[in-house]
Design a protein around this motif. Structure first.
Motif, PDB file in Angstrom:
ATOM      1  N   ILE A  91      43.659  33.402  37.322  1.00 62.01           N
ATOM      2  CA  ILE A  91      42.718  34.211  36.532  1.00 62.01           C
ATOM      3  C   ILE A  91      43.277  34.342  35.123  1.00 62.01           C
ATOM      4  O   ILE A  91      44.427  34.751  34.931  1.00 62.01           O
ATOM      5  CB  ILE A  91      42.516  35.590  37.176  1.00 62.01           C
ATOM      6  N   THR A  92      42.463  33.977  34.124  1.00 59.96           N
ATOM      7  CA  THR A  92      42.933  33.963  32.734  1.00 59.96           C
ATOM      8  C   THR A  92      42.246  34.998  31.846  1.00 59.96           C
ATOM      9  O   THR A  92      42.837  35.446  30.869  1.00 59.96           O
ATOM     10  CB  THR A  92      42.723  32.575  32.115  1.00 59.96           C
ATOM     11  N   LYS A  93      41.014  35.385  32.205  1.00 54.81           N
ATOM     12  CA  LYS A  93      40.274  36.345  31.376  1.00 54.81           C
ATOM     13  C   LYS A  93      39.406  37.258  32.236  1.00 54.81           C
ATOM     14  O   LYS A  93      38.944  36.861  33.314  1.00 54.81           O
ATOM     15  CB  LYS A  93      39.363  35.627  30.369  1.00 54.81           C
ATOM     16  N   ILE A  94      39.199  38.489  31.756  1.00 55.31           N
ATOM     17  CA  ILE A  94      38.225  39.408  32.339  1.00 55.31           C
ATOM     18  C   ILE A  94      37.329  39.865  31.202  1.00 55.31           C
ATOM     19  O   ILE A  94      37.808  40.423  30.209  1.00 55.31           O
ATOM     20  CB  ILE A  94      38.905  40.620  33.006  1.00 55.31           C
ATOM     21  N   ASN A  95      36.030  39.586  31.334  1.00 49.85           N
ATOM     22  CA  ASN A  95      35.060  39.913  30.269  1.00 49.85           C
ATOM     23  C   ASN A  95      35.516  39.368  28.918  1.00 49.85           C
ATOM     24  O   ASN A  95      35.386  40.008  27.879  1.00 49.85           O
ATOM     25  CB  ASN A  95      34.840  41.424  30.174  1.00 49.85           C
ATOM     26  N   GLY A  96      36.076  38.159  28.938  1.00 48.32           N
ATOM     27  CA  GLY A  96      36.478  37.497  27.704  1.00 48.32           C
ATOM     28  C   GLY A  96      37.826  37.913  27.159  1.00 48.32           C
ATOM     29  O   GLY A  96      38.320  37.313  26.202  1.00 48.32           O
ATOM     30  N   TYR A 109      38.680  31.698  35.300  1.00 55.01           N
ATOM     31  CA  TYR A 109      39.848  31.244  36.054  1.00 55.01           C
ATOM     32  C   TYR A 109      40.024  29.744  35.908  1.00 55.01           C
ATOM     33  O   TYR A 109      39.079  29.010  35.559  1.00 55.01           O
ATOM     34  CB  TYR A 109      39.728  31.634  37.526  1.00 55.01           C
ATOM     35  N   GLU A 110      41.249  29.284  36.145  1.00 51.65           N
ATOM     36  CA  GLU A 110      41.578  27.870  36.055  1.00 51.65           C
ATOM     37  C   GLU A 110      41.875  27.306  37.440  1.00 51.65           C
ATOM     38  O   GLU A 110      42.504  27.967  38.265  1.00 51.65           O
ATOM     39  CB  GLU A 110      42.809  27.656  35.161  1.00 51.65           C
ATOM     40  N   GLU A 141      38.495  24.949  33.625  1.00 49.76           N
ATOM     41  CA  GLU A 141      38.181  26.379  33.504  1.00 49.76           C
ATOM     42  C   GLU A 141      36.796  26.656  34.082  1.00 49.76           C
ATOM     43  O   GLU A 141      35.847  25.891  33.868  1.00 49.76           O
ATOM     44  CB  GLU A 141      38.239  26.788  32.031  1.00 49.76           C
ATOM     45  N   TYR A 142      36.712  27.758  34.839  1.00 48.11           N
ATOM     46  CA  TYR A 142      35.454  28.165  35.462  1.00 48.11           C
ATOM     47  C   TYR A 142      35.203  29.653  35.177  1.00 48.11           C
ATOM     48  O   TYR A 142      36.127  30.397  34.840  1.00 48.11           O
ATOM     49  CB  TYR A 142      35.505  27.965  36.978  1.00 48.11           C
TER      50      TYR A 142
END
Length: 425
Positions: A223-228, A255-256, A261-262
């Motif tokens: 997980i790479t971002k939450i709400n950008g 997420y990657e 990236e998705y």
């Protein structure tokens, strides 16, 4: 090495119980051995062969005519039924005695842990019901509490549910009081994943039926971002959640997976947890005088009750086969405890080792008293029936039952050992 020593002492004491009572009842002991397999050392004295065998797991006290119909002089069956009951019961009883002696040493050195209330959450249902810091809990949901770990184990095996009523008995200023209240409920919103460690955002596992699993994420995704907003590590994630607590509003998760990236829109799921509203002591307080003996016995009682509670959970299906441990699992646990205790100093290292010996000895005592064929408890069932009806059950039938039980027991040990090896590796 320490594992071998603990196993050997616990088994030796068990077999010593059988040995001493056999001698007292004039039963010929053919061999008294520690370990299994080929003999390493052996000597004969007073008609008994004393052996130390290659494999340090197990031991035996082989008595004349023990597994046969022979009732000649000096055989097991020639002794009175009550003498035979004493011989069979002596093994588990000696295990409990060993556990008591070791527990007295532990309590004398580091003390015991009374279930004293250390904190009560302000404005909680517990506080409003009258629970106070310093109260000593003596009963929880009808379960008698001697120690803080009694309460911990019972609570762990009997998870509090929303809508339950907590019933307590406490001692305050030498007087017993009853307190009852419905627990408060902690409401959280969760995505439903476990991280590989607190500093990582790699998904180690997903919680079944929770939003991330339903959205199609898999173990190994990052997980790479939450709400950008970037959450590059665990600290960034915790900081984001602190500033933007999850609610029933949807959030966009980036997420990657395999370098690609998705994105997925996730609606966090409400998770309601009943909370007792109080904390209690699980640390040791010094004991002196007769209290050392008293709480030594209480420690053994705790070990026995915990074993029985665990067996109950196993029978009712709340615990499964994967929760069982055999010699390999126990050896691994002792080894891990030894390594983790090194940093705590010599005293705590040996106290933890003695505690493992107490646990193992009490467990062996309880397990051997289970009324199952091939175990001491199974033999006691046949002997008690013989004492009541004043004549033995057909010894050939009894032998067949014990043999079948032994085969099933060996099969169970293989399965448990296999599971233990899988857990370790």
């Amino acid at each position: 090495m320490i594992t071998v020593i603990i196993f050997s002492v616990v088994i030796l004491i068990h077999e010593l119980g059988h040995f001493l009572l056999a001698k007292k009842n004039h039963i010929e002991v053919l061999e008294f051995s520690l370990g299994m397999g080929p003999r390493i050392l052996s000597t004969v004295k007073g008609g008994t062969r004393y052996s130390w065998k290659l494999l340090p797991l197990g031991g035996s006290c082989a008595m004349a005519g023990e597994d046969a119909e022979d009732e000649g002089p000096g055989t097991f069956n020639s002794a009175s039924v009550w003498g035979r009951i004493a011989v069979v019961a002596a093994g588990p009883v000696f295990n409990f005695l060993l556990a008591f002696v070791l527990s007295v040493i532990i309590v004398g050195c580091i003390g015991y842990d009374p279930a004293t209330v250390l904190e009560v959450t302000k404005d909680s249902a517990a506080e409003k019901a009258g629970l106070e810091v310093g109260d000593v809990i003596t009963e929880y949901q009808g379960y008698h509490i001697d120690l803080g770990k009694d309460l911990y184990v019972y609570s762990y095996l009997n998870e509090l549910q929303e809508g339950d009523t907590i019933h307590l008995k406490v001692k305050r200023d030498g007087k017993e009081q009853e307190i009852s209240f419905k627990p408060d409920v902690n409401v959280r919103y969760l995505l439903g994943f476990n991280r590989s460690d607190e500093n990582s955002m790699t998904v180690e596992s997903l919680i079944k039926g929770m939003p991330l699993e339903e959205a199609g994420l898999e173990a190994g995704d990052v997980i790479t971002k939450i709400n950008g907003v970037e959450v590059l590590d665990g600290k960034a994630y915790e900081k984001y959640i602190e500033k933007h607590p999850l609610s029933n509003e949807p959030v966009m998760i980036t997420y990657e997976r395999d370098g690609l990236e998705y994105e997925a829109e996730i609606t966090p799921k409400e998770y309601r947890t009943p909370v007792s509203g109080f904390g209690y002591n699980t640390y040791s307080e010094k004991a002196s005088g007769l209290n050392v003996l008293k709480y030594g016995a209480v420690e053994v009682k705790y070990m026995i009750r915990t074993t029985i509670l665990s067996l109950k959970e196993l029978v009712t299906g709340h615990l499964g086969m994967n929760d069982l441990s055999g010699p390999v699992g126990v050896a691994d646990a002792i080894g891990n405890t030894y390594e983790q205790s090194k940093s705590e100093g010599t005293l705590m290292l040996w106290m933890n080792m003695l505690n493992m010996a107490v646990l193992l000895s009490a467990n062996l005592g309880v397990m051997n008293l289970l009324p199952l064929p091939a175990l001491d408890g199974g033999r006691l069932v046949f002997l008690i029936i013989e004492a009541i009806r004043r004549k033995p059950i057909n010894r050939r039938i009894e032998g067949m039952v014990h043999f079948a039980g032994l085969m099933l027991l060996m099969a169970l040990m293989v399965v448990v050992m296999y599971n233990d090896i899988l857990k370790i590796f």
